[in-house]
Structure formats: structure tokens, C-alpha cells
Design an enzyme around this catalytic site. Structure first.
Site, short mmCIF file in Angstrom:
data_model
loop_
_atom_site.label_atom_id
_atom_site.label_comp_id
_atom_site.label_asym_id
_atom_site.label_seq_id
_atom_site.Cartn_x
_atom_site.Cartn_y
_atom_site.Cartn_z
N PRO A 192 29.10 43.14 49.51
CG PRO A 192 27.69 44.27 50.99
CD PRO A 192 27.77 43.05 50.12
CD GLU A 193 35.95 42.92 49.80
OE1 GLU A 193 36.78 43.38 50.61
OE2 GLU A 193 36.22 42.03 48.98
#
Ligand SMILES: [Zn+2]
Length: 296
Positions: free
Chosen positions: A2-3
Site C-alpha cells: 500500500p502507498e
């Protein structure tokens, strides 16, 4: 992995359930994730009220009413989901829907909120995520948070600030943007997107966006604007997919949305009238996608 937009989306999804709720019990189902859970974390969190749910870079910050903060990182495959309503007390009999991979439910916040009881469940098949606990007044010296640059969604990130950091740096622009000491929370995908949007070549020296005295060039102004825009757009996209998610199974997972340049090797550039083809190179072991025609 996840960013930042995904983590912010998760934070916004969890906040209505967690903020103001009392932790009736924190249930840890194993001793560790990527790292051991802090000693005494279950006991200290149990009975506390969550005063706010924040974020620093890609870390969720669960602030408790006794001055402690739980720091949570999703790692590669971590996710949270929300279940509402009471759980069946009968041993061996479960009346609430069970997710298929419940064996990966590692931490459960049993909550009592104004709207009733609920459970916020942390699930992580690969266990690269982790949780830590620290005094709120000492977050700056926490090993995970220490030395992080300014938030890219906050006012501290400006063209003037970055120009000062990049002055005289021969380092490739992309690497300088990924350095968490310069900007906190910017990851590979959104660096590629922001560089494409501002027509800047990832391999050019970071110093080329600053004058010799450390003032921002026009291109630096454009870059900072582009970084803010790609992140804001992604958070917006995440918000809409998140609402869809909650309606179906309560999960707060990751979302897919279309990127302009990331993962588009060999496809036509989307810059109007460019006519170029997206290329992939490897920088510091990570894929960089860019358009050799319009990114200079
Ligand atoms: Zn192009």
C-alpha cells in the site's frame, strides 16, 4: 504494497468506528507480526478510549486517552476490516459471517462506541506489517518515525523547501523524491506519476530543479503541484472504492485505479499530442516508468 493514498483511505474508513470508542479488549492472537508486539500492549490498551486516529507517512497512529499511541504499519499485505454487532458467546458456534482467511486475523480491537459494539480486525497473511506503542510526546524519537521528512499532504512540503534539500545534489531526481528524509510517504508509483505529470525525466539530477543558491525553479513549482495532485486524486479514488467495499463485506482493502504511466511499458503516452511510448528502466532496484519523448 500500500502507498500513502491507500493508508489514508484506510484511516478515513476506520475513523468513524474507532474515534471516541472504548477498547473493551485488545486481542493479540500471536506474539509477533514482522516484529514482536510491544510488551504489555494488550493490557495497556484494554479499557482505554481512542481519542483520535491519525497518520504519519504510511503509519496509522491510534491515539489513546492515557497519552499512548499505537503505531500500525500495513506492510505488504495487511488490511483492516470492521465487523459490527455482538459476537455469539456459544463456544464453537459463530453467528457472524467468517471470512475465508480468518487464520490471518492477528489483532482484534473489541470496541464499544456510541453506535454499539464492533470489532476492528487486522488481517495480514504475509505478516510484513507491525505494531508498536509509544508515548505521544516521544513519537519524534520513535525508531520508525524518527527523521521522516515533512508530510506530502501538509503545508510543510513546498517548492522552496525541496529546492533547499536538492541544491547541489547529483542524485537522480526519482531517488531524491523517494528518500523519506526529504518527503515522508511518497512511494514508487506516485513518484512515477508525478514526474510524468510534470514532464520531468526521472534520471535527471535533483539539483537541476534548484538554483545554485537553493531557490526553486519553475519546474520545481510544477513538480510539487503535481505531487499534491496525484496524491489528492488517488485519495479521492480510494474514498469512492472504499464506500463500495464497506457496503459489501466491511473490508478496508486496497484499491486499483488506473495509472497514467505506472505499469504501462510499451503503451502510448497519454500526454496530449506527445505520440511517445512509455519505457521502463530500473533505478536503485525499482522499476521506473516514464515517457522518453515528453519527460525532459
Ligand atoms: Zn509523452
Amino acid at each position: 504494497m500500500p502507498e500513502l493514498p491507500e493508508v489514508e483511505t484506510v484511516r478515513r474508513g476506520l475513523a468513524p468506528t474507532m474515534e471516541g470508542a472504548r477498547i473493551a479488549r485488545l486481542e493479540l492472537r500471536r506474539k509477533d507480526l514482522r516484529f514482536p508486539f510491544p510488551e504489555g500492549m494488550e493490557a495497556r490498551a484494554t479499557g482505554r478510549t481512542i481519542v483520535s486516529l491519525g497518520r504519519r507517512a504510511k503509519y496509522l497512529l491510534i491515539d489513546l486517552d492515557d497519552g499512548a499511541t499505537i503505531i500500525a504499519h500495513l506492510g505488504m499485505s495487511g488490511s483492516f476490516r470492521i465487523e459490527t454487532g455482538p459476537v455469539a458467546e456459544t463456544p464453537g458456534e459463530f453467528h457472524h459471517p467468517r471470512s475465508k482467511d480468518e487464520k490471518h486475523d492477528h489483532a482484534i480491537f473489541h470496541l464499544e462506541g456510541p453506535a454499539g459494539v464492533s470489532r476492528v480486525i487486522y488481517n495480514d497473511p504475509r505478516r510484513f506489517g507491525f505494531m508498536d506503542m509509544a508515548e505521544r510526546t516521544a513519537l519524534d524519537i520513535n525508531p520508525f518515525l524518527h527523521g521522516l521528512g515533512p508530510e506530502l499532504t501538509g503545508n510543510a512540503l513546498s517548492a522552496a523547501y525541496l529546492a533547499e534539500r536538492f541544491k547541489g545534489k547529483a542524485q537522480p531526481l526519482k531517488s531524491a523524491l523517494l528518500d523519506q528524509k526529504n518527503i515522508a510517504g511518497l512511494g514508487n508509483i506516485y513518484v512515477c506519476e508525478a514526474l510524468w505529470r510534470s514532464h520531468l525525466k526521472p534520471t535527471r539530477a535533483a539539483a537541476t530543479l534548484a538554483t545554485k543558491t537553493g531557490k526553486p525553479t519553475k519546474q520545481m513549482d510544477l513538480l510539487v503541484t503535481s505531487i499534491r495532485e496525484v496524491i489528492a486524486d488517488a485519495i479521492l479514488a480510494g474514498g469512492s472504492s472504499l464506500r463500495d467495499h464497506i457496503q459489501t463485506d466491511g473490508s478496508l482493502g486496497y484499491f486499483q485505479h488506473s495509472f497514467s504511466v505506472y505499469d504501462r511499458e510499451g503503451q502510448p503516452c497519454r500526454t496530449p499530442d506527445c505520440g511517445g511510448t512509455i519505457a521502463r528502466i530500473v533505478q536503485a532496484g525499482r522499476s521506473t516508468f516514464y515517457c522518453p519523448t515528453c519527460q525532459k
